[in-house]
Design an enzyme around this catalytic site. Structure first.
Site, PDB file in Angstrom:
ATOM      1  N   GLY A  13       0.712  -1.179   0.313  1.00 17.46           N
ATOM      2  CA  GLY A  13       0.186   0.127  -0.089  1.00 17.46           C
ATOM      3  C   GLY A  13       0.935   1.081  -0.108  1.00 17.46           C
ATOM      4  N   GLY A  15       2.630   2.553   2.192  1.00 23.67           N
ATOM      5  CA  GLY A  15       3.926   2.460   3.303  1.00 23.67           C
ATOM      6  C   GLY A  15       5.525   2.099   1.431  1.00 23.67           C
ATOM      7  N   TYR A 187     -10.591   2.607  15.411  1.00 20.61           N
ATOM      8  CA  TYR A 187     -10.095   3.207  14.316  1.00 20.61           C
ATOM      9  C   TYR A 187      -9.972   4.357  14.074  1.00 20.61           C
ATOM     10  CZ  TYR A 187      -8.015   4.382   9.790  1.00 20.61           C
ATOM     11  OH  TYR A 187      -6.897   4.398   8.443  1.00 20.61           O
TER      12      TYR A 187
HETATM   13  N1  LIG Z   1      -6.174   3.455   2.440  1.00 22.87           N
HETATM   14  C1  LIG Z   1      -6.875   3.980   3.166  1.00 22.87           C
HETATM   15  O1  LIG Z   1      -7.888   4.887   2.432  1.00 22.87           O
HETATM   16  C2  LIG Z   1      -5.931   4.746   4.013  1.00 22.87           C
HETATM   17  C3  LIG Z   1      -5.220   4.298   5.267  1.00 22.87           C
HETATM   18  N2  LIG Z   1      -4.732   5.462   5.792  1.00 22.87           N
HETATM   19  C4  LIG Z   1      -3.390   5.109   7.076  1.00 22.87           C
HETATM   20  O2  LIG Z   1      -2.218   4.250   5.977  1.00 22.87           O
HETATM   21  C5  LIG Z   1      -1.328   3.539   6.430  1.00 22.87           C
HETATM   22  C6  LIG Z   1      -1.155   2.241   5.314  1.00 22.87           C
HETATM   23  O3  LIG Z   1      -1.988   1.854   5.003  1.00 22.87           O
HETATM   24  P1  LIG Z   1      -2.294   0.785   3.997  1.00 22.87           P
HETATM   25  O4  LIG Z   1      -1.534   1.260   3.090  1.00 22.87           O
HETATM   26  O5  LIG Z   1      -3.891   1.945   3.331  1.00 22.87           O
HETATM   27  O6  LIG Z   1      -3.065  -0.614   4.100  1.00 22.87           O
HETATM   28  P2  LIG Z   1      -1.783  -1.844   3.914  1.00 22.87           P
HETATM   29  O7  LIG Z   1      -3.218  -2.544   4.594  1.00 22.87           O
HETATM   30  O8  LIG Z   1      -1.801  -1.767   1.916  1.00 22.87           O
HETATM   31  O9  LIG Z   1      -0.866  -1.048   4.901  1.00 22.87           O
HETATM   32  C7  LIG Z   1      -0.950  -1.239   6.409  1.00 22.87           C
HETATM   33  C8  LIG Z   1       0.472  -1.978   6.272  1.00 22.87           C
HETATM   34  O10 LIG Z   1       0.950  -1.995   7.669  1.00 22.87           O
HETATM   35  C9  LIG Z   1       1.300  -2.518   8.160  1.00 22.87           C
HETATM   36  N3  LIG Z   1       1.097  -3.513   9.821  1.00 22.87           N
HETATM   37  C10 LIG Z   1      -0.351  -3.952  10.212  1.00 22.87           C
HETATM   38  N4  LIG Z   1      -0.468  -4.501  11.350  1.00 22.87           N
HETATM   39  C11 LIG Z   1       0.498  -4.261  11.478  1.00 22.87           C
HETATM   40  C12 LIG Z   1       1.969  -4.594  12.818  1.00 22.87           C
HETATM   41  N5  LIG Z   1       1.631  -5.367  13.612  1.00 22.87           N
HETATM   42  N6  LIG Z   1       2.875  -4.587  12.656  1.00 22.87           N
HETATM   43  C13 LIG Z   1       3.939  -4.265  10.989  1.00 22.87           C
HETATM   44  N7  LIG Z   1       2.960  -3.974  10.038  1.00 22.87           N
HETATM   45  C14 LIG Z   1       2.122  -3.683  10.222  1.00 22.87           C
HETATM   46  C15 LIG Z   1       0.571  -4.286   7.269  1.00 22.87           C
HETATM   47  O11 LIG Z   1       1.242  -5.563   7.337  1.00 22.87           O
HETATM   48  P3  LIG Z   1       0.966  -6.914   5.915  1.00 22.87           P
HETATM   49  O12 LIG Z   1       0.930  -6.694   4.959  1.00 22.87           O
HETATM   50  O13 LIG Z   1       1.614  -7.836   7.255  1.00 22.87           O
HETATM   51  O14 LIG Z   1      -0.465  -6.824   6.935  1.00 22.87           O
HETATM   52  C16 LIG Z   1       1.186  -3.806   6.405  1.00 22.87           C
HETATM   53  O15 LIG Z   1       2.204  -2.865   5.526  1.00 22.87           O
HETATM   54  C17 LIG Z   1      -2.190   2.968   7.785  1.00 22.87           C
HETATM   55  O16 LIG Z   1      -1.407   3.334   9.253  1.00 22.87           O
HETATM   56  C18 LIG Z   1      -3.778   3.470   7.847  1.00 22.87           C
HETATM   57  O17 LIG Z   1      -4.834   3.808   8.515  1.00 22.87           O
HETATM   58  C19 LIG Z   1      -5.210   6.473   5.891  1.00 22.87           C
HETATM   59  C20 LIG Z   1      -5.901   6.807   5.490  1.00 22.87           C
HETATM   60  C21 LIG Z   1      -6.668   6.154   4.501  1.00 22.87           C
HETATM   61  C1  LIG Z   2     -20.137   4.709  -4.235  1.00 20.43           C
HETATM   62  C2  LIG Z   2     -19.670   3.512  -3.126  1.00 20.43           C
HETATM   63  C3  LIG Z   2     -20.941   2.689  -2.827  1.00 20.43           C
HETATM   64  C4  LIG Z   2     -19.482   4.332  -1.847  1.00 20.43           C
HETATM   65  C5  LIG Z   2     -18.611   2.983  -1.442  1.00 20.43           C
HETATM   66  C6  LIG Z   2     -18.458   3.704  -0.005  1.00 20.43           C
HETATM   67  C7  LIG Z   2     -17.961   3.492   1.124  1.00 20.43           C
HETATM   68  C8  LIG Z   2     -17.445   2.160   0.812  1.00 20.43           C
HETATM   69  C9  LIG Z   2     -16.155   4.540   1.206  1.00 20.43           C
HETATM   70  C10 LIG Z   2     -16.825   6.093   1.110  1.00 20.43           C
HETATM   71  C11 LIG Z   2     -16.420   6.551   1.907  1.00 20.43           C
HETATM   72  C12 LIG Z   2     -14.840   6.037   2.201  1.00 20.43           C
HETATM   73  C13 LIG Z   2     -13.644   6.510   3.183  1.00 20.43           C
HETATM   74  C14 LIG Z   2     -13.150   5.346   3.443  1.00 20.43           C
HETATM   75  C15 LIG Z   2     -13.364   3.651   3.665  1.00 20.43           C
HETATM   76  C16 LIG Z   2     -14.614   3.151   2.398  1.00 20.43           C
HETATM   77  C17 LIG Z   2     -15.944   4.263   2.212  1.00 20.43           C
HETATM   78  C18 LIG Z   2     -16.567   4.809   3.360  1.00 20.43           C
HETATM   79  C19 LIG Z   2     -11.937   5.135   4.065  1.00 20.43           C
HETATM   80  C20 LIG Z   2     -13.014   4.900   6.021  1.00 20.43           C
HETATM   81  C21 LIG Z   2     -10.486   4.492   4.438  1.00 20.43           C
HETATM   82  C22 LIG Z   2      -9.811   4.664   5.737  1.00 20.43           C
HETATM   83  C23 LIG Z   2      -9.392   5.860   6.185  1.00 20.43           C
HETATM   84  O1  LIG Z   2      -8.811   5.988   6.803  1.00 20.43           O
HETATM   85  C24 LIG Z   2     -10.276   6.791   5.388  1.00 20.43           C
HETATM   86  C25 LIG Z   2      -9.311   8.642   5.004  1.00 20.43           C
HETATM   87  C26 LIG Z   2     -11.035   6.737   4.835  1.00 20.43           C
HETATM   88  C27 LIG Z   2     -12.286   8.207   4.334  1.00 20.43           C
HETATM   89  C28 LIG Z   2     -13.020   7.795   3.408  1.00 20.43           C
END
Ligand SMILES: NC(=O)C1=CN([C@@H]2O[C@H](COP(=O)(O)OP(=O)(O)OC[C@H]3O[C@@H](n4cnc5c(N)ncnc54)[C@H](OP(=O)(O)O)[C@@H]3O)[C@@H](O)[C@H]2O)C=CC1
Ligand SMILES: CC(C)CCC[C@@H](C)[C@H]1CC[C@H]2C3=C(CC[C@]12C)[C@@]1(C)CCC(=O)[C@@H](C)[C@@H]1CC3
Length: 334
Positions: A13, A15, A187
């Site tokens: 993701g 990272g 979360y």
């Molecule tokens: N995707 C989004 O829309 C958003 C994401 N974020 C934040 O971005 C960050 C990255 O997430 P994202 O790239 O989306 O998701 P991913 O699931 O792709 O990445 C999460 C990463 O964290 C690792 N991880 C989880 N638990 C642990 C642990 N206990 N120890 C070490 N590593 C761990 C995962 O490893 P493994 O592969 O082993 O699970 C993975 O590499 C998170 O903090 C998430 O909350 C914030 C806002 C929006």
């Molecule tokens: C067209 C569709 C039916 C859209 C699907 C709606 C939801 C699945 C998304 C709407 C807002 C999204 C959202 C996140 C996840 C997916 C939704 C709920 C997050 C919570 C993902 C992780 C985060 O940290 C937030 C910043 C995201 C905020 C918006």
């Protein structure tokens, strides 16, 4: 001089995308991918070396959700490096997410529709559980493990960057229940706590040359988001997601776009940054990435209280661990 950058949750993701972007920025970097699963870490390292064949990419075994693993990993870091120029606190989880479809459809026809798509406020809950250290898993992974890592590595550190979220909300967090044992927004609570901790760290440590920032990557399609809905549903709605993206800059969607603010911060002088701002990765309808600071809804006093409570919990956790280790030694002698 070769700069050292350590990234937690670097194997997928946002990272992993950040690793790519940093190596493109500075091929002389030494990257350390801190991951819980070494097979996935190796795969990420191979992918990075395919596009940057001369890059220095180290791996570190780290489960941020386990106190023992954080302490062992920190020892390893201290043995390997003299300093860490950037520590990206990026690993995060959102276990058992549940989307409230009723609230979602109500939200679609309300004034808050844009906010709902940007923050998921009021439509997303999670089910958390206790981990083997007796801590709430989301709190332990998203916040406390990272706090402990900072405490262990403090003399080596100068810049911290937290991957927070716009889902962080004051009302989801309670100082009396900082681990969020009671509610169903673990979360949101953990991300709000990371925002507060970042501010507290700036207040306590800027004078010693340690600076902390928080970012929100926007809505990015990663393993974390794919866990929210069944995969066939995501396939169905993907065209709609790309359409929504034309109207809302928070739908960054790709990990590369989501890593924008993380990359941008790497290029900034820490003194020029606002400790009360969250730096948002945004993508315009035409696909241009940019970073925008937005003020966080945080009290300085409350952030100091959280900092003290985390120090107390750290003491407790260390005492418990040394008692367990002593018990193990006694039974090994018997
Ligand atoms: N995707 C989004 O829309 C958003 C994401 N974020 C934040 O971005 C960050 C990255 O997430 P994202 O790239 O989306 O998701 P991913 O699931 O792709 O990445 C999460 C990463 O964290 C690792 N991880 C989880 N638990 C642990 C642990 N206990 N120890 C070490 N590593 C761990 C995962 O490893 P493994 O592969 O082993 O699970 C993975 O590499 C998170 O903090 C998430 O909350 C914030 C806002 C929006
Ligand atoms: C067209 C569709 C039916 C859209 C699907 C709606 C939801 C699945 C998304 C709407 C807002 C999204 C959202 C996140 C996840 C997916 C939704 C709920 C997050 C919570 C993902 C992780 C985060 O940290 C937030 C910043 C995201 C905020 C918006």
């Amino acid at each position: 001089m070769e700069r050292v950058v350590l990234i937690t949750g670097a194997n997928s993701g946002i990272g992993l995308a950040l690793c790519e972007r940093l190596l493109t920025e500075d091929s002389q970097l030494r990257l350390c991918l801190a991951c819980r699963n070494m097979q996935r870490a190796e795969a990420a390292r191979s992918a990075l070396l395919t596009s940057h064949s001369n890059a220095h990419v180290d791996l570190l075994q780290l489960d941020v959700g386990s106190v023992q693993s954080v302490l062992s990993a920190a020892q390893e870091v201290k043995a390997r490096y003299n300093r860490i120029d950037f520590l990206y606190l990026n690993a995060g989880i959102m276990p058992n997410p549940q989307l409230d479809l009723n609230a979602f459809f109500k939200g679609l026809f309300s004034r808050n529709v844009v906010r709902m798509f940007a923050t998921a406020e009021g439509i997303l809950t999670q089910q958390d559980r206790l981990n083997s250290d007796g801590l709430q898993e989301v709190f332990a992974t998203n916040l406390f493990g990272h706090f402990l890592l900072i405490r262990e590595l403090e003399p080596l550190l100068s810049r911290l960057v937290w991957t927070s979220s716009s889902n962080a909300r004051r009302s989801a967090f309670s100082m009396e229940d900082m681990q969020h044992r009671e509610g169903r927004e673990s979360y949101s609570s953990s991300k709000y706590a990371s925002d507060m901790l970042s501010l507290a760290l700036n207040r306590q440590k800027n004078s010693q040359g340690l600076f902390s920032s928080v970012i929100c990557p926007g809505l990015v399609m990663t393993n974390l988001t794919y866990g929210i809905l069944p995969s066939f549903f995501w396939t169905l709605i993907m065209p709609v997601m790309w359409l929504i993206r034309i109207f809302t800059n928070t739908f960054t969607l790709t990990p590369h776009n989501g890593a924008e603010a993380l990359h941008w911060l790497f290029l900034q002088n820490p003194e020029s940054l606002d400790p009360r701002a969250k730096y948002h990765s945004l993508t315009s309808g035409l696909g241009t990435n940019y970073t925008q600071p937005r003020q966080m809804d945080i009290d300085e006093g409350a952030s100091d209280v959280l900092y003290s409570k985390l120090l107390e919990l750290e003491k407790e956790v260390r005492r418990k661990l040394s008692e367990e280790n002593a018990d193990e030694e006694i039974s090994a002698v018997k």
